[in-house]
Design a protein around this motif. Structure first.
Motif, mmCIF file in Angstrom:
data_model
loop_
_atom_site.group_PDB
_atom_site.id
_atom_site.type_symbol
_atom_site.label_atom_id
_atom_site.label_comp_id
_atom_site.label_asym_id
_atom_site.label_seq_id
_atom_site.Cartn_x
_atom_site.Cartn_y
_atom_site.Cartn_z
ATOM 1 N N ALA A 184 0.838 -1.212 0.000
ATOM 2 C CA ALA A 184 0.000 0.000 0.000
ATOM 3 C C ALA A 184 0.868 1.254 0.000
ATOM 4 O O ALA A 184 0.587 2.226 -0.726
ATOM 5 C CB ALA A 184 -0.918 -0.009 1.218
ATOM 6 N N LYS A 185 1.949 1.241 0.783
ATOM 7 C CA LYS A 185 2.820 2.415 0.829
ATOM 8 C C LYS A 185 3.520 2.649 -0.500
ATOM 9 O O LYS A 185 3.626 3.790 -0.965
ATOM 10 C CB LYS A 185 3.849 2.257 1.963
ATOM 11 N N LEU A 186 3.997 1.581 -1.118
ATOM 12 C CA LEU A 186 4.711 1.739 -2.387
ATOM 13 C C LEU A 186 3.777 2.160 -3.512
ATOM 14 O O LEU A 186 4.128 3.015 -4.337
ATOM 15 C CB LEU A 186 5.425 0.436 -2.745
ATOM 16 N N VAL A 187 2.586 1.566 -3.560
ATOM 17 C CA VAL A 187 1.609 1.954 -4.587
ATOM 18 C C VAL A 187 1.188 3.407 -4.371
ATOM 19 O O VAL A 187 1.089 4.194 -5.326
ATOM 20 C CB VAL A 187 0.385 1.014 -4.562
ATOM 21 N N GLY A 188 0.933 3.777 -3.118
ATOM 22 C CA GLY A 188 0.573 5.157 -2.815
ATOM 23 C C GLY A 188 1.662 6.133 -3.210
ATOM 24 O O GLY A 188 1.386 7.215 -3.748
ATOM 25 N N LEU A 189 2.915 5.754 -2.973
ATOM 26 C CA LEU A 189 4.045 6.602 -3.355
ATOM 27 C C LEU A 189 4.109 6.787 -4.865
ATOM 28 O O LEU A 189 4.328 7.897 -5.359
ATOM 29 C CB LEU A 189 5.350 5.992 -2.842
ATOM 30 N N CYS A 190 3.912 5.702 -5.599
ATOM 31 C CA CYS A 190 3.937 5.782 -7.074
ATOM 32 C C CYS A 190 2.832 6.703 -7.595
ATOM 33 O O CYS A 190 3.077 7.551 -8.461
ATOM 34 C CB CYS A 190 3.788 4.393 -7.677
ATOM 35 N N LEU A 191 1.615 6.550 -7.057
ATOM 36 C CA LEU A 191 0.498 7.378 -7.501
ATOM 37 C C LEU A 191 0.722 8.850 -7.124
ATOM 38 O O LEU A 191 0.436 9.751 -7.912
ATOM 39 C CB LEU A 191 -0.808 6.868 -6.880
ATOM 40 N N PHE A 192 1.245 9.075 -5.920
ATOM 41 C CA PHE A 192 1.512 10.445 -5.480
ATOM 42 C C PHE A 192 2.563 11.098 -6.371
ATOM 43 O O PHE A 192 2.406 12.246 -6.793
ATOM 44 C CB PHE A 192 1.986 10.433 -4.024
ATOM 45 N N LEU B 33 9.713 18.439 -6.781
ATOM 46 C CA LEU B 33 10.851 17.603 -6.390
ATOM 47 C C LEU B 33 10.842 17.331 -4.892
ATOM 48 O O LEU B 33 10.975 16.185 -4.454
ATOM 49 C CB LEU B 33 12.156 18.288 -6.799
ATOM 50 N N LEU B 34 10.674 18.388 -4.095
ATOM 51 C CA LEU B 34 10.707 18.221 -2.643
ATOM 52 C C LEU B 34 9.568 17.338 -2.140
ATOM 53 O O LEU B 34 9.768 16.489 -1.263
ATOM 54 C CB LEU B 34 10.641 19.593 -1.964
ATOM 55 N N ALA B 35 8.380 17.531 -2.683
ATOM 56 C CA ALA B 35 7.239 16.729 -2.244
ATOM 57 C C ALA B 35 7.448 15.255 -2.565
ATOM 58 O O ALA B 35 7.216 14.374 -1.718
ATOM 59 C CB ALA B 35 5.957 17.249 -2.892
ATOM 60 N N ALA B 36 7.900 14.962 -3.791
ATOM 61 C CA ALA B 36 8.096 13.573 -4.196
ATOM 62 C C ALA B 36 9.200 12.904 -3.387
ATOM 63 O O ALA B 36 9.039 11.784 -2.892
ATOM 64 C CB ALA B 36 8.413 13.509 -5.689
ATOM 65 N N VAL B 37 10.338 13.594 -3.236
ATOM 66 C CA VAL B 37 11.463 13.012 -2.511
ATOM 67 C C VAL B 37 11.138 12.877 -1.026
ATOM 68 O O VAL B 37 11.487 11.882 -0.384
ATOM 69 C CB VAL B 37 12.737 13.859 -2.716
ATOM 70 N N ALA B 38 10.435 13.867 -0.463
ATOM 71 C CA ALA B 38 10.085 13.819 0.958
ATOM 72 C C ALA B 38 9.173 12.639 1.259
ATOM 73 O O ALA B 38 9.349 11.946 2.271
ATOM 74 C CB ALA B 38 9.422 15.126 1.381
ATOM 75 N N LEU B 39 8.193 12.388 0.385
ATOM 76 C CA LEU B 39 7.307 11.260 0.641
ATOM 77 C C LEU B 39 8.045 9.938 0.442
ATOM 78 O O LEU B 39 7.836 8.985 1.198
ATOM 79 C CB LEU B 39 6.081 11.311 -0.273
ATOM 80 N N ALA B 40 8.922 9.874 -0.565
ATOM 81 C CA ALA B 40 9.730 8.664 -0.762
ATOM 82 C C ALA B 40 10.604 8.413 0.463
ATOM 83 O O ALA B 40 10.768 7.270 0.914
ATOM 84 C CB ALA B 40 10.592 8.809 -2.016
ATOM 85 N N ASN B 41 11.148 9.479 1.019
ATOM 86 C CA ASN B 41 11.963 9.371 2.223
ATOM 87 C C ASN B 41 11.132 8.874 3.404
ATOM 88 O O ASN B 41 11.578 8.045 4.194
ATOM 89 C CB ASN B 41 12.576 10.737 2.535
ATOM 90 N N LEU B 42 9.900 9.366 3.499
ATOM 91 C CA LEU B 42 9.001 8.929 4.571
ATOM 92 C C LEU B 42 8.705 7.436 4.459
ATOM 93 O O LEU B 42 8.725 6.710 5.458
ATOM 94 C CB LEU B 42 7.704 9.732 4.514
ATOM 95 N N VAL B 43 8.452 6.978 3.238
ATOM 96 C CA VAL B 43 8.185 5.552 3.024
ATOM 97 C C VAL B 43 9.419 4.722 3.381
ATOM 98 O O VAL B 43 9.313 3.679 4.046
ATOM 99 C CB VAL B 43 7.764 5.294 1.556
ATOM 100 N N THR B 44 10.591 5.184 2.967
ATOM 101 C CA THR B 44 11.826 4.456 3.266
ATOM 102 C C THR B 44 12.100 4.394 4.758
ATOM 103 O O THR B 44 12.552 3.372 5.275
ATOM 104 C CB THR B 44 13.019 5.127 2.563
#
Length: 199
Positions: free
Chosen positions: A19-27, A96-107
């Motif tokens: 769910a987190k990875l799919v959500g990250l991809c869609l976001f 860029l910041l929004a995408a990387v920040a959420l990816a960082n949160l998932v990681t």
């Protein structure tokens, strides 16, 4: 090598990895359709609030892990200022910041082993051979684990330079940094070889 997973427990740690990875991809897909500074700032604000759900210490830890991105932000902003497109540059930076920040949160809230397991299952459904799946998973693991380590070593090099002189290091750190990276790569290659190769 080090893990990026935060030891500070948050509600996100219990969420399913898929769910987190799919959500990250869609976001990430959605955020690159943003074309307004106001909307981009709002999205970035939501991501920041998501960090605060984990508490102040967790948010500060996430902020520290975002520091390497600031170099890219500075370069992008300087370029757009030079060509007279400040608003466009602000939108690009917010994306860029929004995408990387959420990816960082998932990681930070997902174990690397769980991410690799999801990647392997996805590759299996695509018909990728087991041998290639294991190699791809190993590649992902090495990139994820080595990136923060190299950033940390680069910071140590900069601090060592500043302790010896007031001059800016600039290009002078490129060679020692490259040598450190090659040395780490050789050590990992030897370790893999001692364990029978890259599967």
């Amino acid at each position: 090598m080090i893990s990026l997973t935060s030891e500070i427990r948050t509600p996100y740690h219990g969420w399913p990895t898929v769910a987190k990875l799919v959500g990250l991809c869609l976001f990430t897909l959605a955020v690159f359709y943003l074309d307004s500074v106001t909307v981009g700032a709002g999205v970035m604000g939501i991501v920041m609030l998501a960090y605060l759900v984990g508490g102040g210490l967790f948010a500060m830890q996430g902020l520290r892990m975002m520091r390497p991105v600031l170099w890219f932000v500075a370069i992008i902003m300087l370029w757009h200022l030079a060509v007279g497109r400040t608003a466009e540059g602000a939108v690009v930076i917010l994306r860029l910041l929004a995408a990387v920040a959420l990816a960082n949160l998932v990681t930070m809230t997902t174990r690397l082993e769980d991410i690799l397991a999801v990647v392997e299952r996805a590759l299996a459904r695509l018909g990728v051979s087991p041998r290639l799946r294991r190699r791809l998973a190993l590649s992902v693991a090495l990139v994820v684990r080595f990136t923060p380590l190299l950033v940390q070593k680069g910071g140590a090099l900069s601090e060592a330079w500043r302790a010896r002189t007031h001059r800016r290091p600039g290009w002078r750190l490129v060679l020692p940094f490259a040598l450190l990276a090659v040395d780490d790569a050789e050590q990992v290659a030897e370790a893999l070889k001692a364990r029978g190769g890259a599967l």
